[in-house]
Motif scaffolding. Structure first.
Motif, PDB file in Angstrom:
ATOM      1  N   LEU A 161      40.453 -25.975   4.645  1.00  0.00           N
ATOM      2  CA  LEU A 161      39.931 -27.117   3.887  1.00  0.00           C
ATOM      3  C   LEU A 161      39.091 -26.654   2.699  1.00  0.00           C
ATOM      4  O   LEU A 161      39.137 -27.253   1.626  1.00  0.00           O
ATOM      5  CB  LEU A 161      39.103 -28.015   4.812  1.00  0.00           C
ATOM      6  CG  LEU A 161      39.889 -28.716   5.928  1.00  0.00           C
ATOM      7  CD1 LEU A 161      38.948 -29.483   6.850  1.00  0.00           C
ATOM      8  CD2 LEU A 161      40.940 -29.660   5.352  1.00  0.00           C
ATOM      9  N   GLN A 162      38.339 -25.574   2.888  1.00  0.00           N
ATOM     10  CA  GLN A 162      37.553 -25.028   1.780  1.00  0.00           C
ATOM     11  C   GLN A 162      38.461 -24.531   0.661  1.00  0.00           C
ATOM     12  O   GLN A 162      38.182 -24.750  -0.530  1.00  0.00           O
ATOM     13  CB  GLN A 162      36.669 -23.886   2.300  1.00  0.00           C
ATOM     14  CG  GLN A 162      35.545 -24.326   3.200  1.00  0.00           C
ATOM     15  CD  GLN A 162      34.935 -23.172   3.965  1.00  0.00           C
ATOM     16  OE1 GLN A 162      35.008 -22.009   3.554  1.00  0.00           O
ATOM     17  NE2 GLN A 162      34.314 -23.466   5.094  1.00  0.00           N
ATOM     18  N   MET A 163      39.555 -23.877   1.034  1.00  0.00           N
ATOM     19  CA  MET A 163      40.504 -23.398   0.031  1.00  0.00           C
ATOM     20  C   MET A 163      41.192 -24.562  -0.689  1.00  0.00           C
ATOM     21  O   MET A 163      41.519 -24.472  -1.873  1.00  0.00           O
ATOM     22  CB  MET A 163      41.557 -22.498   0.690  1.00  0.00           C
ATOM     23  CG  MET A 163      41.016 -21.158   1.181  1.00  0.00           C
ATOM     24  SD  MET A 163      40.330 -20.123  -0.153  1.00  0.00           S
ATOM     25  CE  MET A 163      38.568 -20.540  -0.050  1.00  0.00           C
ATOM     26  N   LEU A 205      25.345 -25.304  -7.453  1.00  0.00           N
ATOM     27  CA  LEU A 205      25.918 -26.644  -7.268  1.00  0.00           C
ATOM     28  C   LEU A 205      27.393 -26.697  -7.640  1.00  0.00           C
ATOM     29  O   LEU A 205      28.139 -27.514  -7.107  1.00  0.00           O
ATOM     30  CB  LEU A 205      25.130 -27.675  -8.089  1.00  0.00           C
ATOM     31  CG  LEU A 205      25.447 -29.150  -7.814  1.00  0.00           C
ATOM     32  CD1 LEU A 205      25.064 -29.510  -6.378  1.00  0.00           C
ATOM     33  CD2 LEU A 205      24.735 -30.054  -8.798  1.00  0.00           C
ATOM     34  N   ILE A 206      27.825 -25.827  -8.549  1.00  0.00           N
ATOM     35  CA  ILE A 206      29.213 -25.864  -9.014  1.00  0.00           C
ATOM     36  C   ILE A 206      29.995 -24.622  -8.592  1.00  0.00           C
ATOM     37  O   ILE A 206      31.104 -24.395  -9.076  1.00  0.00           O
ATOM     38  CB  ILE A 206      29.291 -26.029 -10.547  1.00  0.00           C
ATOM     39  CG1 ILE A 206      28.603 -24.849 -11.250  1.00  0.00           C
ATOM     40  CG2 ILE A 206      28.702 -27.351 -10.981  1.00  0.00           C
ATOM     41  CD1 ILE A 206      28.805 -24.847 -12.763  1.00  0.00           C
ATOM     42  N   GLU A 207      29.449 -23.818  -7.702  1.00  0.00           N
ATOM     43  CA  GLU A 207      30.132 -22.627  -7.221  1.00  0.00           C
ATOM     44  C   GLU A 207      30.862 -22.940  -5.920  1.00  0.00           C
ATOM     45  O   GLU A 207      30.235 -23.337  -4.938  1.00  0.00           O
ATOM     46  CB  GLU A 207      29.126 -21.498  -6.967  1.00  0.00           C
ATOM     47  CG  GLU A 207      28.471 -20.952  -8.222  1.00  0.00           C
ATOM     48  CD  GLU A 207      27.380 -19.944  -7.890  1.00  0.00           C
ATOM     49  OE1 GLU A 207      26.969 -19.219  -8.806  1.00  0.00           O
ATOM     50  OE2 GLU A 207      26.949 -19.891  -6.717  1.00  0.00           O
ATOM     51  N   TYR A 208      32.175 -22.744  -5.903  1.00  0.00           N
ATOM     52  CA  TYR A 208      32.885 -23.003  -4.647  1.00  0.00           C
ATOM     53  C   TYR A 208      32.555 -21.944  -3.595  1.00  0.00           C
ATOM     54  O   TYR A 208      32.759 -22.156  -2.406  1.00  0.00           O
ATOM     55  CB  TYR A 208      34.390 -23.121  -4.867  1.00  0.00           C
ATOM     56  CG  TYR A 208      35.095 -21.934  -5.469  1.00  0.00           C
ATOM     57  CD1 TYR A 208      35.410 -20.815  -4.705  1.00  0.00           C
ATOM     58  CD2 TYR A 208      35.489 -21.945  -6.807  1.00  0.00           C
ATOM     59  CE1 TYR A 208      36.086 -19.736  -5.253  1.00  0.00           C
ATOM     60  CE2 TYR A 208      36.162 -20.868  -7.365  1.00  0.00           C
ATOM     61  CZ  TYR A 208      36.460 -19.771  -6.591  1.00  0.00           C
ATOM     62  OH  TYR A 208      37.131 -18.695  -7.143  1.00  0.00           O
ATOM     63  N   GLY A 209      32.010 -20.817  -4.033  1.00  0.00           N
ATOM     64  CA  GLY A 209      31.561 -19.794  -3.091  1.00  0.00           C
ATOM     65  C   GLY A 209      30.405 -20.254  -2.230  1.00  0.00           C
ATOM     66  O   GLY A 209      30.115 -19.635  -1.200  1.00  0.00           O
ATOM     67  N   SER A 210      29.749 -21.352  -2.629  1.00  0.00           N
ATOM     68  CA  SER A 210      28.636 -21.867  -1.830  1.00  0.00           C
ATOM     69  C   SER A 210      29.111 -22.410  -0.486  1.00  0.00           C
ATOM     70  O   SER A 210      28.314 -22.560   0.441  1.00  0.00           O
ATOM     71  CB  SER A 210      27.900 -22.977  -2.602  1.00  0.00           C
ATOM     72  OG  SER A 210      28.763 -24.081  -2.844  1.00  0.00           O
ATOM     73  N   MET A 211      30.403 -22.702  -0.367  1.00  0.00           N
ATOM     74  CA  MET A 211      30.942 -23.193   0.904  1.00  0.00           C
ATOM     75  C   MET A 211      31.121 -22.056   1.907  1.00  0.00           C
ATOM     76  O   MET A 211      31.104 -22.281   3.119  1.00  0.00           O
ATOM     77  CB  MET A 211      32.306 -23.870   0.678  1.00  0.00           C
ATOM     78  CG  MET A 211      32.274 -25.106  -0.180  1.00  0.00           C
ATOM     79  SD  MET A 211      33.892 -25.933  -0.268  1.00  0.00           S
ATOM     80  CE  MET A 211      34.844 -24.726  -1.214  1.00  0.00           C
ATOM     81  N   GLN A 212      31.316 -20.847   1.395  1.00  0.00           N
ATOM     82  CA  GLN A 212      31.649 -19.710   2.257  1.00  0.00           C
ATOM     83  C   GLN A 212      30.524 -19.393   3.237  1.00  0.00           C
ATOM     84  O   GLN A 212      29.383 -19.167   2.848  1.00  0.00           O
ATOM     85  CB  GLN A 212      31.953 -18.471   1.414  1.00  0.00           C
ATOM     86  CG  GLN A 212      32.448 -17.290   2.222  1.00  0.00           C
ATOM     87  CD  GLN A 212      32.862 -16.122   1.337  1.00  0.00           C
ATOM     88  OE1 GLN A 212      32.848 -16.244   0.113  1.00  0.00           O
ATOM     89  NE2 GLN A 212      33.232 -15.018   1.934  1.00  0.00           N
ATOM     90  N   GLY A 213      30.852 -19.397   4.510  1.00  0.00           N
ATOM     91  CA  GLY A 213      29.879 -19.060   5.537  1.00  0.00           C
ATOM     92  C   GLY A 213      28.908 -20.163   5.873  1.00  0.00           C
ATOM     93  O   GLY A 213      28.039 -19.976   6.729  1.00  0.00           O
ATOM     94  N   SER A 214      29.038 -21.316   5.235  1.00  0.00           N
ATOM     95  CA  SER A 214      28.118 -22.424   5.486  1.00  0.00           C
ATOM     96  C   SER A 214      28.647 -23.320   6.600  1.00  0.00           C
ATOM     97  O   SER A 214      29.795 -23.773   6.546  1.00  0.00           O
ATOM     98  CB  SER A 214      27.920 -23.248   4.208  1.00  0.00           C
ATOM     99  OG  SER A 214      27.147 -24.399   4.464  1.00  0.00           O
ATOM    100  N   VAL A 215      27.817 -23.559   7.605  1.00  0.00           N
ATOM    101  CA  VAL A 215      28.214 -24.445   8.701  1.00  0.00           C
ATOM    102  C   VAL A 215      28.401 -25.867   8.179  1.00  0.00           C
ATOM    103  O   VAL A 215      29.296 -26.594   8.605  1.00  0.00           O
ATOM    104  CB  VAL A 215      27.159 -24.410   9.825  1.00  0.00           C
ATOM    105  CG1 VAL A 215      27.529 -25.383  10.936  1.00  0.00           C
ATOM    106  CG2 VAL A 215      27.016 -23.001  10.383  1.00  0.00           C
ATOM    107  N   MET A 216      27.564 -26.258   7.240  1.00  0.00           N
ATOM    108  CA  MET A 216      27.629 -27.599   6.650  1.00  0.00           C
ATOM    109  C   MET A 216      28.346 -27.534   5.303  1.00  0.00           C
ATOM    110  O   MET A 216      27.915 -28.142   4.318  1.00  0.00           O
ATOM    111  CB  MET A 216      26.212 -28.158   6.481  1.00  0.00           C
ATOM    112  CG  MET A 216      25.409 -28.175   7.765  1.00  0.00           C
ATOM    113  SD  MET A 216      26.065 -29.323   8.996  1.00  0.00           S
ATOM    114  CE  MET A 216      25.575 -30.888   8.280  1.00  0.00           C
ATOM    115  N   TRP A 217      29.453 -26.818   5.255  1.00  0.00           N
ATOM    116  CA  TRP A 217      30.146 -26.572   3.999  1.00  0.00           C
ATOM    117  C   TRP A 217      30.618 -27.844   3.323  1.00  0.00           C
ATOM    118  O   TRP A 217      30.733 -27.908   2.095  1.00  0.00           O
ATOM    119  CB  TRP A 217      31.344 -25.647   4.227  1.00  0.00           C
ATOM    120  CG  TRP A 217      32.426 -26.256   5.074  1.00  0.00           C
ATOM    121  CD1 TRP A 217      32.569 -26.160   6.418  1.00  0.00           C
ATOM    122  CD2 TRP A 217      33.496 -27.092   4.625  1.00  0.00           C
ATOM    123  NE1 TRP A 217      33.656 -26.873   6.850  1.00  0.00           N
ATOM    124  CE2 TRP A 217      34.239 -27.449   5.764  1.00  0.00           C
ATOM    125  CE3 TRP A 217      33.896 -27.556   3.377  1.00  0.00           C
ATOM    126  CZ2 TRP A 217      35.366 -28.264   5.686  1.00  0.00           C
ATOM    127  CZ3 TRP A 217      35.014 -28.373   3.291  1.00  0.00           C
ATOM    128  CH2 TRP A 217      35.742 -28.721   4.432  1.00  0.00           C
TER     129      TRP A 217
END
Length: 207
Positions: free
Chosen positions: A123-125, A169-181
């Motif tokens: 889903l992140q991808m 805020l605009i980095e999709y890398g912020s989702m990586q490793g985040s439980v609340m992605w």
């Protein structure tokens, strides 16, 4: 809708061997690299962790490959005026986006998903690819250049995986490793939508 699908099919056919580049990356490069990292004699890692790292590196960049090639026909191909006049660029981009997501889905079906990590990664991808599609679409028609669109996507890929807090805020890398992605994903979906709409509007002015 049938005409859009037919046009996408013809464009995919015209790509010839280049059509298979993202499939090669999704099905061969990513699995092999993910597995190779687990064999590191220095610091072997869990396969799911390496899959996440490699996916963030390759999937967003190569997810827009088919869009590059199709936009090249619209912006630089012979008789491109007829293609642009016929419209449907937004729908065509949406079809290629859906085809891309379906294409990289199998990559995530063969890994441990007992904790839902692989589903989250898929889903992140999807979110990252949606955003990158918007970046390419907007840049291509704003600057009327596929080369600029490619450069914009590469620059955004670097920014998207950087660790700069001011751009978090605009980095999709912020989702990586985040439980609340999914909370991190919402601004990216909104930003991606803005890029998509802007790109489609620019394509209409391009006519």
């Amino acid at each position: 809708m049938f005409k859009i699908l037919e046009r996408c099919y013809l464009q995919a056919k015209n790509m010839k061997v280049l059509f298979f580049v993202p499939l090669f990356v999704f099905y061969i490069v990513i699995p092999l690299m993910a597995y190779a990292y687990t064999l590191s004699p220095i610091a072997p890692q869990d396969l799911n962790i390496t899959l996440e790292q490699v996916s963030y590196l390759f999937v967003p960049v190569f997810s827009v490959w088919w869009l590059y090639l199709s936009l090249k026909e619209y912006l630089e191909g012979e008789g491109n005026e007829l293609l642009v006049m016929s419209g449907g660029i937004g729908a065509m981009s949406a079809v290629f986006f859906c085809a891309t997501v379906i294409s990289f889905l199998p990559v995530f079906l063969f890994y441990d998903n007992s904790m839902g990590e692989t589903t989250d990664l898929f889903l992140q991808m999807t979110v990252a690819s949606f955003l990158m599609y918007g970046v390419v679409l907007a840049a291509a028609f704003a600057f009327r250049s596929v080369a600029v669109a490619i450069l914009a996507a590469l620059c955004y890929a670097i920014l998207g995986t950087s660790a700069m807090e001011e751009f978090s805020l605009i980095e999709y890398g912020s989702m990586q490793g985040s439980v609340m992605w999914f909370h991190e994903a919402m601004p990216l979906v909104v930003l991606g939508t803005v890029f998509w709409v802007y790109g489609i509007l620019c394509s209409k002015r391009y006519r």
